[in-house]
Enzyme design. Structure first.
Site, PDB file in Angstrom:
ATOM      1  N   SER A 114      -9.916   1.839   2.761  1.00 28.12           N
ATOM      2  CA  SER A 114      -8.909   2.672   1.892  1.00 28.12           C
ATOM      3  C   SER A 114      -8.076   1.857   0.973  1.00 28.12           C
ATOM      4  CB  SER A 114      -8.179   3.637   2.725  1.00 28.12           C
ATOM      5  OG  SER A 114      -7.416   3.253   3.699  1.00 28.12           O
ATOM      6  N   LYS A 146       0.893  -1.393  -0.136  1.00 29.65           N
ATOM      7  CA  LYS A 146       0.032   0.048  -0.175  1.00 29.65           C
ATOM      8  C   LYS A 146       0.692   0.969  -0.043  1.00 29.65           C
ATOM      9  CE  LYS A 146      -3.916   1.948   2.483  1.00 29.65           C
ATOM     10  NZ  LYS A 146      -4.917   1.799   3.726  1.00 29.65           N
ATOM     11  N   SER A 199     -10.398  -0.585   7.071  1.00 26.54           N
ATOM     12  CA  SER A 199      -9.668  -0.403   5.693  1.00 26.54           C
ATOM     13  C   SER A 199      -8.923  -1.356   5.156  1.00 26.54           C
ATOM     14  CB  SER A 199      -8.491   0.745   5.549  1.00 26.54           C
ATOM     15  OG  SER A 199      -9.456   2.055   5.934  1.00 26.54           O
TER      16      SER A 199
END
Length: 486
Positions: A150, A75, A174
């Site tokens: 997210s 990420k 998330s």
């Protein structure tokens, strides 16, 4: 793409090289990215260099770890030395960290191959990966729908076989919510189990890094690699880290009978009937596997959402104050004084959702409102934690749907922030209490979209969570289904 264990066997027996496996992932990324948009940066040269190093060890007769040569997505809010780290924000568009995050360093030391940095909602603020400043990631099961957020890029990349496993971060769901939307396994560990050093902070008391995998075993292997004490993180826990994958058994009937609590507040109004039916069927399956099922009430959970949306923005308003155009990142070129530079830089660099949360947090912390909002939210956070403690006096783990619906269409909720926030309704309480939670596939709706089952455990109860999740997973074939991307 095969599992970590299968690929490891292929590498050590020289059936396939690490370079071949890495090139397969890179080819897949090149093929799918025009449609999927999971990655912000593809690290082709570094990935092949890491893979060649693994093959050199094999050729020299050296032993390699189980993650050596395995393609991994990271990420893009985890700092990677010498590689751009943007947090999907314009304000960090050209930021190249001078240091490596602890988790990515651990993966590199284990021989893992980083194939790229994945897309996210800007600064991890969102539930759909539509808030990225650069691109909107699509759901591999239906390209017109969101992958969740997210960590949507990390979840979509694993679901689409662009990498074997990936890392995300979970502040209010998330990891688990995009895992549910994309039909993969996602784990949020106990707060402090995994070092946050090098994770660009959103809400420091809530953020935690965790793994995505196509199977429970893959997620367990990845968590074992990244967990552990780190002196560079003051919230890091100094506890032994078990080999989570070693204790996985496809049976819940061994030893003491497992007690599973079903959180009653997560069912009823607002829950998609197809999601409810799939989760109830999963609960029945767990009962057949040998578990006792108990309804459990956690009344303070209803306050989880408003509590989170005071605490998280408050911490964000403090954490994001460092982006001022002075130290690093974007600097507005058309400012004529210092104050103008601050305001123009932030106005141009931050997206709408980030600005919204900064304003909410600044207001909640302001003089005259601190006691009414932030302090009260912290007290409710304690009540939520106490609800969990009471529940775990009666049961071993808790179960709920991961999200109230399956993946929604892109653009469907962008003009309605409150509706978007409700997607984290089921996942937020675990973050507020610092507890581990895992989401795994438990079915599909009538449109072929994945449904996720959430299991929450006691602090440092990851080993038991993986055991329960694995037993359920092995008794079904949901995890074997793959999206047909067109």
């Amino acid at each position: 793409m095969a599992s970590i264990r299968e690929l490891h066997e292929q590498i050590i027996t020289k059936e396939r090289s690490a370079v071949e496996i890495t090139q397969e992932a890179l080819n897949r990324i090149q093929e799918l990215e025009p449609k999927l948009h999971s990655f912000l940066t593809v690290t082709t040269e570094q990935a092949l260099k890491q893979a060649r190093a693994v093959d050199a060890k094999i050729a020299a007769g050296e032993e390699i770890g189980i993650l050596a040569g395995i393609p991994i997505g990271i990420k893009d809010n985890l700092c990677t030395k010498g590689i751009v780290t943007t947090c999907a924000s314009r304000i960090l568009e050209n930021f190249i960290p001078p240091y490596e995050s602890t988790v990515t360093q651990k993966l590199a030391d284990a021989g893992g191959v980083m194939v790229g940095k994945t897309n996210l909602d800007e600064f991890a603020m969102g539930s759909s990966t539509e808030n990225s400043a650069y691109q909107v990631t699509a759901n591999p099961w239906d390209l017109s729908r969101v992958p969740g957020g997210s960590s949507g890029g990390s979840a979509a990349a694993v679901a689409a076989d662009e990498c074997v496993v990936s890392l995300g971060s979970d502040t209010g769901g998330s990891i688990r919510q995009p895992a549910s939307f994309c039909g993969v396994v996602g784990m949020k560990p106990t707060y402090g189990l995994v070092s946050r050093y090098g994770l660009v902070a959103y809400a420091s008391s809530l953020d935690q890094i965790g793994p995505f995998g196509r199977s429970v075993e893959d997620a367990a292997i990845l968590l074992s690699a990244i967990a552990g004490y780190d002196a560079q993180d003051s919230t890091s826990l100094k506890v032994p880290i078990p080999n989570y994958a070693a204790s996985l058994k496809p049976d819940l009937k061994v030893g003491k009978k497992l007690r599973i609590g079903v959180i009653t507040e997560t069912f009823g109004a607002g829950l998609d009937p197809q999601v409810e039916a799939a989760v109830n069927k999963a609960i029945e399956q767990l009962q057949e596997l040998g578990a006792e099922i108990h309804p459990i009430s956690c009344p303070s959970f209803r306050y989880g959402l408003p509590t989170y949306y005071i605490i998280a923005p408050s911490e964000a308003s403090a954490n994001l104050a460092r982006y001022d155009g002075v130290k690093y990142g974007l600097r507005s070129p058309d400012a004529d004084n210092l104050l103008s530079m601050y305001t123009r830089t932030r106005s141009q660099g931050f997206g709408a959702e980030v600005k919204r949360r900064i304003m909410i947090g600044t207001y909640a912390l302001s003089a005259g409102y601190y006691d009414a909002y932030y302090l009260k939210a912290q007290k409710v956070r304690t009540l939520i934690k106490q609800d969990f403690e009471k529940a775990f006096e009666k049961v071993d783990v808790l179960i709920s749907p991961t999200a109230p619906t399956t993946a929604f269409r892109a653009g469907e909720k962008t003009t309605d922030p409150l509706s978007m926030y409700l997607n984290d309704l089921m996942t937020i309480p675990a973050n507020l209490a610092g507890l581990p939670g895992i989401s795994l596939p438990c079915g599909f709706d009538s449109q072929g979209l994945p449904i996720g089952l959430q299991i929450v455990g006691k602090a440092l109860g990851e080993e038991q969570l993986f055991q329960v999740a694995y037993a359920y997973e092995q008794s079904t074939n949901w995890h074997l289904q793959k999206p047909k991307i067109v």
